[in-house]
Each structure stands twice: as structure tokens, then as C-alpha cells.
Design a protein around this motif. Sequence first.
Motif, PDB file in Angstrom:
ATOM      1  N   ASP A  59       0.813  -1.205   0.000  1.00 48.68           N
ATOM      2  CA  ASP A  59       0.000   0.000   0.000  1.00 48.68           C
ATOM      3  C   ASP A  59       0.855   1.268   0.000  1.00 48.68           C
ATOM      4  O   ASP A  59       0.349   2.362   0.250  1.00 48.68           O
ATOM      5  N   ILE A  60       2.163   1.135  -0.274  1.00 47.26           N
ATOM      6  CA  ILE A  60       3.077   2.274  -0.298  1.00 47.26           C
ATOM      7  C   ILE A  60       3.804   2.301  -1.632  1.00 47.26           C
ATOM      8  O   ILE A  60       4.268   1.274  -2.130  1.00 47.26           O
ATOM      9  N   ILE A  61       3.898   3.487  -2.223  1.00 44.97           N
ATOM     10  CA  ILE A  61       4.754   3.723  -3.384  1.00 44.97           C
ATOM     11  C   ILE A  61       5.703   4.862  -3.033  1.00 44.97           C
ATOM     12  O   ILE A  61       5.460   5.627  -2.092  1.00 44.97           O
ATOM     13  N   TYR A  62       6.797   4.953  -3.799  1.00 42.22           N
ATOM     14  CA  TYR A  62       7.833   5.942  -3.518  1.00 42.22           C
ATOM     15  C   TYR A  62       7.932   6.910  -4.689  1.00 42.22           C
ATOM     16  O   TYR A  62       7.974   6.492  -5.850  1.00 42.22           O
ATOM     17  N   ARG A  93       1.178   6.628   0.895  1.00 44.39           N
ATOM     18  CA  ARG A  93       0.397   5.498   1.387  1.00 44.39           C
ATOM     19  C   ARG A  93      -0.985   5.532   0.739  1.00 44.39           C
ATOM     20  O   ARG A  93      -1.727   6.509   0.860  1.00 44.39           O
ATOM     21  N   LEU A  94      -1.318   4.463   0.038  1.00 44.48           N
ATOM     22  CA  LEU A  94      -2.577   4.395  -0.687  1.00 44.48           C
ATOM     23  C   LEU A  94      -3.693   3.897   0.222  1.00 44.48           C
ATOM     24  O   LEU A  94      -3.440   3.192   1.210  1.00 44.48           O
ATOM     25  N   SER A 110      -6.426  11.437  -3.015  1.00 49.50           N
ATOM     26  CA  SER A 110      -7.734  10.796  -2.849  1.00 49.50           C
ATOM     27  C   SER A 110      -8.068   9.948  -4.061  1.00 49.50           C
ATOM     28  O   SER A 110      -7.566  10.169  -5.165  1.00 49.50           O
ATOM     29  N   VAL A 111      -8.922   8.963  -3.850  1.00 43.36           N
ATOM     30  CA  VAL A 111      -9.406   8.109  -4.931  1.00 43.36           C
ATOM     31  C   VAL A 111     -10.532   8.839  -5.651  1.00 43.36           C
ATOM     32  O   VAL A 111     -11.507   9.266  -5.025  1.00 43.36           O
TER      33      VAL A 111
END
Length: 404
Positions: free
Chosen positions: A186-189, A210-211, A249-250
Motif C-alpha cells: 500500500d506504499i509507493i515511492y 500510502r494508498l 484521494s481516490v
Amino acid sequence: MRPVFVLLVSTAWTFAGAQYYYQGLMDYLENRLLAIEDRMQFWHEQSHRYHTELQDFKKLTAVTMDGLKNEHSMLFKDLEGAAVQVDRVERELDYVETQTSPRACANKADKVVEQGVWRLEESRGEEEEEEDEHWEELHSRVSDCVEIISGIRSVKILKRVGSPKGMWTRDPRSSKVYIFNGTSGDIIYQFNSVREFSRSPGVTGSRQIRLPSEWSGPGGAVYNNYLYYIKQEADTDVQVVKYDLLSGSVTDIAMIPVDSHATVYNLNPETIADIAADDEGLWLLYATSDSEPNISLAKMDHATLDIEQIWDTRCPRENAEAAFVVCGTVYVVYNTHLASRSRVQCVFDVNDMVISEEAPLLYFPRRYGAHASLKYNPEEKQLYGWDDGYQIIYRLTMKRKLLV
């Protein structure tokens, strides 16, 4: 007188016995000393012999080591020569591959190839007039882009970060780079540029995003400050999630027609579906079911995530490791379970503009294993590859398609 005589005789016998005893003791000691001297002489002779043999062994060992060093030097030179020969053969093989007529999976039916090819050296007025003449013809097509890959111009191995499988990509509308480490999370950089990422020790110094839900598989994409990723929970439907990177946000979620147990690439079963971005927008590569042998392609509206059209690419999933889309043309990359040279073996054009003689037969330079992901950047005309934890940039050369 008699007693005195007896005493003298007795005394004489006593002295004679003592002299005999001491003489025997001296003889015994002398014999022992002679025996010791003999043993010392024998030990000295043995020691001298052993020392001589040791010297001879050292000389033989030195001669043997010199011979081994010479043989090692000759073998090393032979290996260097063999390495030069291998490099030469690989260069010749690459040249032959570029000159060989390519094979493709493109459909030949209903193709009418125009008599002339657009030429860059034509005058601006003539080129604009020719483009205007054909614009009406292409207006109803899915893709108006007229470029096709002709080869790999250069390869740059940027660094090695993270897990053997993952994904990295750059937003075509900005310089920001995004890292998907592993096959889920749930994390991208986020890095501000490729240069910043290349200079960073690992992923430290990046902005962690953090998604709201976990992404599944290295099949995401970044397009115009939006992140599109695949979401799948246990025994649930597969979804495409659109995430606004600016607001955090989604903004939209769409169901896709994918069996929850199907994977699009046989060699990367973690990739449930693959989202690709090119000059025309977003595309979705997927398999409708686990029993479906071919890869399916869908054109997506990047704003609403609606599926506009679906194609059967006729490109098999077996031994496929990754794919990407350039100007509405799908390039499927194949490999083997025993990692060898990755190659584009199947090409599918949504407009049926790519003919077999024109489709490229691309071989990627021999590297580490198999690509976990390949992401095309239409602004830079290059691919961002993830190969066994190595981040690689492939710069592409392009040519115009034959118009039909």
C-alpha cells in the motif's frame, strides 16, 4: 705372624675384587656411550637425508608452481580471447537480428498499403497537404499515432533497488518518478526526477505515498498526475483504481472483466492485469479467464475508466513476461523459465496498420533474468524496465507506419 699374613691376603683379595667391579662398570658405561654415539650418527645421517629430500621436493614444487602459473596465465589469456569472441558474436547476432525480416502476430486481412511512404525530407507544405488528405481516413480509427518501434538505441542500467520484482515509471506529463517495490503493498515511492532517484541510497529520501488500499502486481501506471493501479482482495473481483496524486484521494474505481484467478503473463503470475500508457491514453492488458490462451486488450477512458473497445490480440500468454503499448500497437515480450534473451515476438496493432514485414523483431540485451515490468514513456520514447531488482532504461528508435 700368621694372623697378619691372613689379613694382608684378605685385604689384597678385597682390592682385587673392587678393581674388577669398577673395571666392569667402566666397560659397561663405555659400551653404552658407543651405542649412543652410533644412534646419534644414524640420526644425523637420517636427518641429512630427509633435509636433502625436502630440498629436492621444494625445488620440484617450485618448478610445478611455475608451470601452473604459466598455464594459468595462458588459460586466462585464452578466456579473455574467448570473452572478446563472445562479445563479437553477440554484436554480430544483434546485427543479424536487426537485419532479419521480423515476424509478428498482426493480422494481414483488409490491408491496403499506400503506394508512397511519408518522408521527412518532403517540404512542409507537401507534408501538411498529405497529412490533411489522410486525416479524414484515420479520423475514425482508434489511434491516430503513426509511429512504430524500429529498434533499441541504447541501454542504461540505472541502479539496483528493492525486490527482484517490481515496477518503476515516470509520469509523461512531469519529471516525477514512481517506484512500486515488490508485487503488492500500500506504499509507493516518489522522486522528483530520474537523477534524484539514481543518486539516492535505496528509496530513502523519497516521498512515501500510502494508498487507501493495496495494489496487486506490478501492473500500475502513472498518467497526468494520476496513479492507476490494480486492486484485488482475496476471492473478489479485480478493480482499476484511479488515485489523484495531488489531492491524495481516490477519484474513481472500475470493475474489469477479468477472472480473479487469471494472470496476463505466464512468467509473471503476480501481474493480474497490466495498465499501459501511450500517446493515445490508457490501455488495459488482461486475460478473461485462466483457460484463455491469448492476451486481451482494452482501450480505457483515462477520465472515467470506461472501457471503450476490446480486442483479442492473438498474442499467447505462454512464456510472456511483459508487454507495453506504443501508438496503439501492443508489443508482447517473451522469455523462457530458464531466463534467456527477452524478445518482442508478437505485435498487435488496433488499426491493422502494421504488416508482418514492418513489425520489429526486437531482442533486449542479455541482462539478469526476466522483466517484471516494462513501462513506456511517450514523451521520452523510452522504456522503464525492472529486471531482477535492476532499474533499466531502454531508449527506442522510431519510424513511421505504412498508412492504409
